[in-house]
Design an enzyme around this catalytic site. Structure first.
Site, PDB file in Angstrom:
ATOM      1  N   GLY A 109      40.424  32.782  37.790  1.00  0.00           N
ATOM      2  CA  GLY A 109      41.402  33.577  37.075  1.00  0.00           C
ATOM      3  C   GLY A 109      42.580  32.595  36.650  1.00  0.00           C
ATOM      4  NE  ARG A 110      46.412  31.608  41.186  1.00  0.00           N
ATOM      5  CZ  ARG A 110      47.514  31.533  41.850  1.00  0.00           C
ATOM      6  NH1 ARG A 110      48.697  31.431  41.369  1.00  0.00           N
ATOM      7  NH2 ARG A 110      47.355  31.883  43.271  1.00  0.00           N
ATOM      8  CE  LYS A 121      45.466  28.613  44.214  1.00  0.00           C
ATOM      9  NZ  LYS A 121      45.135  28.859  45.705  1.00  0.00           N
ATOM     10  N   GLY A 145      47.272  33.657  34.852  1.00  0.00           N
ATOM     11  CA  GLY A 145      46.613  32.415  34.835  1.00  0.00           C
ATOM     12  C   GLY A 145      47.599  31.048  35.412  1.00  0.00           C
ATOM     13  CG  ASP A 192      37.089  36.310  46.675  1.00  0.00           C
ATOM     14  OD1 ASP A 192      37.172  37.180  47.326  1.00  0.00           O
ATOM     15  OD2 ASP A 192      38.336  35.785  46.152  1.00  0.00           O
ATOM     16  CG  ASN A 193      39.723  33.606  49.093  1.00  0.00           C
ATOM     17  OD1 ASN A 193      39.462  32.929  48.100  1.00  0.00           O
ATOM     18  ND2 ASN A 193      40.738  34.273  49.151  1.00  0.00           N
ATOM     19  CG  ASP A 214      41.833  30.352  47.357  1.00  0.00           C
ATOM     20  OD1 ASP A 214      42.164  29.220  46.816  1.00  0.00           O
ATOM     21  OD2 ASP A 214      41.322  31.355  46.824  1.00  0.00           O
TER      22      ASP A 214
HETATM   23  P1  AMP Z   1      42.501  34.714  45.931  1.00  0.00           P
HETATM   24  O1  AMP Z   1      42.472  35.998  46.936  1.00  0.00           O
HETATM   25  O2  AMP Z   1      44.122  34.316  45.776  1.00  0.00           O
HETATM   26  O3  AMP Z   1      41.901  33.588  46.122  1.00  0.00           O
HETATM   27  O4  AMP Z   1      42.520  35.147  44.528  1.00  0.00           O
HETATM   28  C1  AMP Z   1      41.779  36.531  43.883  1.00  0.00           C
HETATM   29  C2  AMP Z   1      41.313  36.222  42.479  1.00  0.00           C
HETATM   30  O5  AMP Z   1      42.784  36.386  41.878  1.00  0.00           O
HETATM   31  C3  AMP Z   1      40.757  35.143  42.239  1.00  0.00           C
HETATM   32  O6  AMP Z   1      39.743  35.522  40.898  1.00  0.00           O
HETATM   33  C4  AMP Z   1      41.896  34.381  41.228  1.00  0.00           C
HETATM   34  O7  AMP Z   1      41.568  33.497  40.190  1.00  0.00           O
HETATM   35  C5  AMP Z   1      42.833  35.659  40.867  1.00  0.00           C
HETATM   36  N1  AMP Z   1      44.140  35.393  40.546  1.00  0.00           N
HETATM   37  C6  AMP Z   1      45.124  35.107  41.466  1.00  0.00           C
HETATM   38  N2  AMP Z   1      46.315  34.712  40.804  1.00  0.00           N
HETATM   39  C7  AMP Z   1      46.121  34.815  39.530  1.00  0.00           C
HETATM   40  C8  AMP Z   1      46.885  34.611  38.519  1.00  0.00           C
HETATM   41  N3  AMP Z   1      48.353  34.445  38.638  1.00  0.00           N
HETATM   42  N4  AMP Z   1      46.303  34.927  37.289  1.00  0.00           N
HETATM   43  C9  AMP Z   1      45.192  35.164  37.346  1.00  0.00           C
HETATM   44  N5  AMP Z   1      44.257  35.222  38.126  1.00  0.00           N
HETATM   45  C10 AMP Z   1      44.724  35.140  39.288  1.00  0.00           C
HETATM   46 MG    MG Z   2      40.454  32.500  46.207  1.00  0.00          MG
END
Ligand code: AMP
Ligand code: MG
Length: 502
Positions: free
Chosen positions: A101-102, A122, A135, A264-265, A274
């Protein structure tokens, strides 16, 4: 779904020679993409050792062209970056489509040892997978990931690494407007259990993905047959399970709480990934939780091995159709491997713990070890400090431990411990030296890291750089770093919280 940004594409030759084996082999799991503009890129951190191991020139990375690439504002001259798709179980619930997502996978490079690694940005702007998010990322959390991942590497724990953090000059809305930043990180790959959860829904993708992951991470399994007993995919499941068991045992041995162990992590390579809401414990407490959103304590310190096994069960489910076309046989085969998890994890943890207390070669000291953990838990002893204090004790300096465990409890345990060392024929001085080479003195303690990031937000990078220097040489005592070895005051710990995705 947003369109590919149509701003004029700027190309950068600061890094060339990117390969794209993943995007070529698994194109349906990727979307060609590029980053947002960075109005005023400023380099906040860069990693010369990592750059060198990747054959990258520091002056070039620091140049305008380098910063444009590392901020996502320019794309590499010779490749098209991609955002990758994946699913995942988040806090136990299935999210069918997460994805980068980012983040932006610039491409793959071969390091000095010939290993293929991903270079990923990132915080480089919205992608088709951004869902509700903007993002972007901001300075504090990106510097946090940089420092903690490099600390983990210095501790000998498999992890993604950090190449740079560039402030973009863009204001990013959080609770207030903060300075935007982009982290460039390096990973053995970004394949996750969640990548397989997505591919398992598409029979055309699953086997190519598994074969790709096997060739990249477990080449020794490529020769195994596709079908039959002990086939390649059972071997693959077992290899991932083993690496992850070894990884999480290492987290437990240094007091690391990941904080968001969603599938996913959980990587296929066995690297930590992450560093959003992670933290190190000060006082030993299996129920320690720092993440603001982990209300049920699902990802509490002591729960990490159990959660990992749960994540590996989700991974096992994705492998069933590859393991056998007979569903019953497939379930039996993966279950047999999954049931080895506890013994493997316990072996990695026990071996590591015995080394921490100098009991190399001991096999029957479980009670001694359990009793130490019970004492540490009862007195909320500082996890990191206790093992250095035990080594000091062997050198005849009893003051450090005296502050961690009260005398009555301490003395009887110490007597039994010295007895065990003597039975094993371990010289006390040499044992102390050996312990100090594996028990860190300096970890990224939450109060120091918080203070360093607060200063960095105000454009003072000196505290960040000093802490980074200490935690990337975690075993080497220096008088001017003594304060980094001190636990946080209770008042700080009582209210300390970490946050996801900031
Ligand atoms: P995480 O658990 O932090 O690894 O993130 C889980 C999901 O949220 C992943 O698909 C990331 O890409 C998405 N994500 C986290 N922060 C953002 C953001 N600011 N904008 C878009 N997607 C995000
Ligand atoms: Mg992640």
């Amino acid at each position: 779904m947003p369109a590919v940004p149509d701003s004029p594409t700027r190309a950068s030759s600061a890094i060339s020679g990117f390969e794209r084996t993943f995007a070529d082999a698994l194109a349906p799991l990727t979307v060609p993409w590029r980053g947002a503009d960075a109005p005023e890129p400023t380099l906040l951190a860069v990693n010369p050792q990592l750059a060198e191991s990747l054959g990258l020139d520091m002056d070039t990375l620091r140049s305008d062209d380098g910063l444009a690439l590392l901020s996502g504002a320019a794309t590499p001259v010779d490749t098209t970056p991609v955002a990758t798709a994946y699913s995942g179980h988040q806090f136990g619930g299935y999210a069918p489509l997460l994805g980068d997502g980012r983040a932006l996978l610039l491409g793959e490079l071969l390091d000095a040892a010939g290993h293929r690694v991903d270079l990923q940005l990132k915080g480089s702007g919205p992608t088709p997978f951004s869902r509700g998010g903007d993002g972007f990322a901001v300075v504090g959390p990106m510097l946090r990931e940089y420092l903690v991942s490099e600390a983990m590497f210095a501790l000998g724990i498999p992890t993604t690494r950090s190449l740079s953090v560039v402030a973009t000059g863009r204001g990013v809305h959080r609770t207030e407007v903060e300075r935007g930043a982009v982290l460039a990180r390096v990973a053995a790959s970004h394949l996750r259990v969640g990548t397989f959860e997505l591919a398992a829904r598409n029979p055309e993708l699953l086997q190519p993905l598994a074969d790709y992951a096997i060739a990249r991470h477990f080449p020794e399994l490529v020769e195994l047959p596709e079908n039959g007993n002990d086939n390649r995919y059972i071997g693959f499941f077992e290899a991932v399970l083993d690496r992850q068991a070894a990884l999480v045992a290492k987290w437990m041995l240094v007091g690391f709480v990941h904080g968001v162990m969603n599938t996913d992590n959980t990587t296929i390579s066995g690297e930590t990934i992450d560093y959003g809401p992670c933290a190190f414990i000060d006082a030993f407490d299996p129920s320690a939780v720092f993440s603001s959103i982990d209300h049920g304590g699902r990802y509490a310190f002591g729960n990490q091995p159990t959660v990992l096994k749960w994540n590996l069960a989700r991974f096992a489910e994705t492998q069933l159709t590859l393991v056998s076309d007979q569903p019953r046989a497939a379930i039996d085969a993966v279950t047999e491997v999954l049931t080895t998890f506890d013994a493997r994890y316990n072996r990695y943890f026990d071996e590591g713990f015995r080394a921490k207390v100098g009991l190399l070669g001991a096999s029957d000291e479980h009670e001694l070890i359990d009793d130490l953990l019970t004492l540490m838990n009862a007195h909320r002893s500082d996890w990191t400090g206790t093992f250095r204090a035990l080594a000091a004790e062997l050198r005849g300096e009893s003051t450090p431990l005296a502050t961690l465990i009260p005398a009555d409890d301490r003395n009887s345990w110490l007597k039994r411990w010295r007895g065990a060392l003597d039975r094993l024929g371990h010289d006390h001085q040499r044992t102390a030296d050996r312990m100090d080479r594996i028990n860190p003195l300096y970890i990224p303690r939450n109060h120091h890291l918080d203070a360093a990031l607060a200063a960095a937000a105000d454009a003072d990078l000196a505290p960040f750089e000093q802490l980074l220097a200490a935690v990337t040489q975690p075993f080497d005592q220096l008088d001017e770093r003594d304060h980094y070895a001190m636990p946080a005051p209770e008042s700080f710990t009582a209210s300390f919280q970490t946050f996801c995705g900031t």
